[in-house]
Enzyme design. Structure first.
Site, short mmCIF file in Angstrom:
data_model
loop_
_atom_site.label_atom_id
_atom_site.label_comp_id
_atom_site.label_asym_id
_atom_site.label_seq_id
_atom_site.Cartn_x
_atom_site.Cartn_y
_atom_site.Cartn_z
N ASP A 80 46.61 -7.43 75.75
CA ASP A 80 47.47 -8.39 74.64
C ASP A 80 48.90 -7.89 74.40
O ASP A 80 49.68 -7.09 74.01
CB ASP A 80 46.79 -7.41 73.03
CG ASP A 80 47.47 -8.07 71.82
OD1 ASP A 80 47.79 -9.46 72.14
OD2 ASP A 80 47.33 -7.66 70.52
N ALA B 172 53.86 -3.36 60.88
CA ALA B 172 52.20 -3.31 59.67
C ALA B 172 51.76 -4.75 59.97
O ALA B 172 52.41 -6.31 60.42
CB ALA B 172 52.43 -4.05 57.74
N ALA B 173 50.32 -4.70 60.26
CA ALA B 173 49.62 -5.37 60.99
C ALA B 173 48.09 -5.38 60.31
O ALA B 173 47.77 -5.44 60.03
CB ALA B 173 49.19 -5.38 62.54
N SER B 174 47.36 -6.29 61.29
CA SER B 174 45.97 -6.27 60.96
C SER B 174 45.62 -5.50 60.01
O SER B 174 44.61 -5.13 59.60
CB SER B 174 45.31 -7.51 61.58
OG SER B 174 45.02 -7.03 62.46
N LEU B 175 45.20 -4.34 61.43
CA LEU B 175 44.40 -3.14 61.13
C LEU B 175 45.17 -1.31 60.62
O LEU B 175 44.33 -0.94 60.22
CB LEU B 175 43.76 -2.93 62.63
CG LEU B 175 43.40 -3.74 63.56
CD1 LEU B 175 42.03 -3.67 64.82
CD2 LEU B 175 41.95 -4.30 62.09
N GLY B 176 46.32 -1.80 60.67
CA GLY B 176 47.68 -0.79 60.09
C GLY B 176 48.34 -0.64 60.40
O GLY B 176 49.21 -1.74 60.32
N GLN B 177 49.44 -0.01 60.30
CA GLN B 177 50.56 0.63 60.01
C GLN B 177 51.71 1.22 60.83
O GLN B 177 50.58 2.27 60.60
CB GLN B 177 51.12 -0.22 58.25
CG GLN B 177 50.74 0.75 57.74
CD GLN B 177 51.43 0.99 56.11
OE1 GLN B 177 51.17 -0.13 55.93
NE2 GLN B 177 51.16 1.53 54.91
N VAL B 178 52.50 1.49 60.88
CA VAL B 178 53.14 2.12 62.02
C VAL B 178 54.50 2.47 60.93
O VAL B 178 55.42 2.28 60.57
CB VAL B 178 53.84 1.24 63.65
CG1 VAL B 178 54.19 2.97 63.83
CG2 VAL B 178 52.79 0.88 63.90
N LYS C 111 51.02 5.87 63.53
CA LYS C 111 49.57 4.69 63.18
C LYS C 111 48.74 5.25 62.17
O LYS C 111 47.78 5.91 62.57
CB LYS C 111 49.55 4.28 64.83
CG LYS C 111 48.58 2.51 64.09
CD LYS C 111 48.21 2.03 65.56
CE LYS C 111 47.67 0.51 65.50
NZ LYS C 111 47.52 0.71 67.78
#
Length: 683
Positions: A342, A188-194, A208
């Site tokens: 990145d 889970a990151a800032s823009l979405g989750q996988v 995603k």
């Protein structure tokens, strides 16, 4: 853990309210480049890089956003207070440090506070912090170091919301799209989750899903940031950079990241451009299961390069894979200009088959052609220690305005690079150079372009991974063979001029530089020696190569003339010994064998070393070289060159004959050895 889904009503959000469906089936996606499997060997036929470069990336419209929030002042005010109040408290702390003269000793603590503050403010500000970590013109070095640690890991959002987004984007319930989906997000990151899933056809995939309310939150924060940037530029005279332009650049990148279909197109283009490298792998995109808020791509089984024990246990050389990543990054930055901005450890995986897999193509950037050539030219000027030209490069690369006084900047650059260039290329540390440059950029009116900021972020991150794998790894050392290859093979006028700058100085040919270039270029993965020779011949006989042809002619004249004089002296000495044999035991006095400044023997020795380097280069083919030589010999320019050499040799021979006749008519002291006149004086 993976299980068969039970998509029990995926409609309500965490508050129990029904979420309004916004979109249905995505039937058609914008065109992406044709794909020849997951790793094509060549670019698609007819792929026009220049036309692609001119195509704008998906962009946001600040005027549309401003119009949307102009009448929603209460919502803007609430968010502005939530953002500005903690920022004010932080700024007040920094001001108090300045008043109490504790600014330096408190700087590490304040930098940490800033990192934590940006994390609390949410996705947009996390991205701001990551962007600031590459802006030495805006942020002092101590803050740069802390912001590079900024993490964007956030708690996951409920599965029910994720399942609803899948249904809205794909037009069907999740269990009808996927055979399996993990019970919890694997990341889970800032823009979405996988999620890890499996298609009904059996392929294992990564799914995603974007965070709910992300677009509204990002646009509101961007609107506030842009308003603040506009106010600051109008009221704070110390600000040199265009904060509004920086905000717009940042917003464009983050809007592109929020469009998952664009990320899929990025992945496919990346595979088209760089998948020809045999050790690079790009996961496949499943377009039938992809939309703006859902991305389905091939699941990659791999190990982070920083997990050295796990990588070594699979029999994989992590250092070699890092080198593969560096070579791929160089091609991204300097060949096609489409680069992964990145490359952190989670986005570079060592696969069990020994290949390097790239993941997460949301943050990509472009470097235009003139910028790519400008960067290589800057490297050449740095190597030549030509700091005045290097300062001019910064103007061409849009770091400085044309009206900037470059003299003090050239002096500052000399102070930075004179230290680091004392070491060999193999000892240079990229981060050390960028840290010292950061101080110069902060002191002088530099405006770091967005593309360069992302390049620095990319390379510093990559070097950080490399140093973790091998403490002695140097990115610049691994990069030099590629630079050498480009200088020797690229036909672009900019690089031909750079090659001339590198090889010639004040009319003298620098053989050691040519040897160094050839020695490094042969270590480049895709260096084509025959192409290099073809390019050299093409340039040699072009209008721009006239200067080099003159130099080649003079070197040939000196070599032939020197060899001829040596042979003549040897012949006359032998003949004199034969004539004087038995007549006298007195030593025979001959002309001195002192060589001219441009020693023909030394030139021949250098040519021999270069020939040996060519023979040791992969792809060397003497037959092709002879065929090329035959073509060169029949060219009109070659015949003209031969005439020039013959004419110069004839002139020297006549001048030498006249000199000998005049000397024979003049009485000479018996005991004096006659020294030959310098060849240059007879030209």
């Amino acid at each position: 853990m993976t299980s068969t889904m039970n998509p029990a009503s995926a409609q309500p959000d965490s508050s129990g309210k029904t979420i309004e469906a916004r979109a249905v089936v995505v039937k058609e996606l914008p065109s992406s480049p044709p794909r020849n499997g997951s790793n094509p060997a060549v670019l698609p036929s007819g792929f026009d890089v220049d036309a692609w470069e001119a195509t704008p990336s998906p962009s946001y419209d600040p005027e549309v956003i401003e119009a949307a929030y102009r009448g929603r002042w209460w919502k803007v005010l609430q968010r502005a207070i939530a953002v500005l109040w903690p920022c004010f408290l932080f700024a007040f702390g920094v001001w108090r440090d300045r008043q109490t003269q504790t600014i330096k000793q408190n700087a590490p603590r304040r930098a940490k506070q800033l990192r934590e503050l940006l994390t609390r403010l949410g996705p947009a500000f996390i991205k701001v912090g990551q962007a600031l970590s590459t802006r030495p013109d805006l942020v002092p070095a101590i803050y740069l170091e802390e912001l590079t640690k900024l993490q964007d890991q956030l708690p996951p959002f409920p599965n029910e919301i994720a399942y609803q987004f899948i249904e809205e984007e794909l037009g069907d319930r999740p269990e009808n799209c996927f055979a399996e989906l993990s019970e919890k997000p694997v990341a889970a990151a800032s823009l979405g989750q996988v999620y890890k899933g499996k298609l009904k056809t059996g392929e294992v995939v990564a799914v995603k899903v974007q965070r709910p309310g992300l677009i509204e939150q990002i646009t509101l924060d961007v609107y506030i940031m842009r308003s603040l940037a506009t106010w600051a530029m109008a009221n704070i005279k110390r600000i040199r950079s265009n904060l509004v332009a920086i905000t717009d650049e940042f917003a464009g990148r983050i809007f592109e990241e929020m469009d998952y279909s664009q990320e899929g197109r990025n992945a496919e283009l990346f595979a088209q451009l760089y998948g020809a490298m045999p050790e690079i792998y790009v996961p496949k995109i499943y377009w039938e299961y992809t939309g703006k808020r859902v991305l389905t791509m091939e699941w990659i089984t791999g190990t982070k390069l920083t997990n050295l024990e796990a990588v070594a246990a699979q029999g994989i050389d992590a250092t070699h894979l890092v080198d593969v990543g560096v070579q791929c990054s160089l091609r991204q930055l300097l060949e096609y200009g489409f680069f992964h901005a990145d490359p952190h450890p989670g986005n570079l995986l060592a696969m069990p088959n020994g290949r390097l897999a790239y993941l997460d193509f949301g943050m990509m950037s472009r470097v235009k052609k003139y910028q790519r050539y400008g960067l290589i030219e800057a490297v050449v000027h740095m190597v030549n220690r030509d700091f005045s030209r290097l300062a001019e490069d910064y103007v061409k690369l849009e770091f400085l305005t044309p009206d900037t006084d470059l003299q003090p900047i050239a002096g500052a650059l000399s102070g930075v690079f004179s230290n680091v260039l004392g070491s060999s290329v193999s000892e240079l540390n990229f981060k050390n150079i960028t840290d010292q440059l950061s101080d110069v950029m902060y002191e002088f009116p530099f405006r770091v372009p967005a593309y360069y900021a992302l390049i620095i972020r990319s390379l510093v991150t990559l070097e950080g991974i490399a140093i973790n794998v091998d403490p002695d790894f140097k990115v610049l050392s691994k990069a030099y063979p590629y630079i050498a290859k480009r200088l020797l093979t690229d036909p672009a006028p900019e690089l031909r001029a750079s090659l001339q700058d590198l090889l010639f100085r004040e009319g003298e040919f620098r053989w050691n530089r040519l040897e160094n270039l050839l020695n490094n270029a042969k270590d480049s993965l895709d260096y084509d020696l025959n192409e290099g020779i073809d390019r050299a011949a093409e340039f040699l006989f072009s209008e721009r190569g006239e200067f080099i042809r003159r130099e080649v002619a003079m070197r040939l004249v000196e070599a032939i003339d020197g060899a001829g004089q040596t042979a003549w002296r040897s012949l006359t000495d032998t003949w004199a010994k034969v004539i004087n044999r038995g007549r006298s035991t007195a030593p025979v006095t001959t002309a001195s064998t002192t060589q001219p400044a441009n020693n023909p023997r030394e030139t021949l020795a250098r040519l021999q070393r270069i020939w040996n380097l060519l023979q040791d280069t992969p792809g060397f083919d003497s037959v092709k070289l002879l065929q090329l030589a035959a073509k060169i010999l029949v060219r009109p320019e070659t015949q003209q060159l031969g005439q020039q050499v013959a004419s110069e040799l004839a002139q020297r021979a006549i001048a030498r004959l006249i000199r000998e006749v005049l000397m024979a008519q003049s009485p000479q002291p018996a005991a004096t050895n006659e020294r030959s006149l310098p060849i240059a004086s007879l030209r």
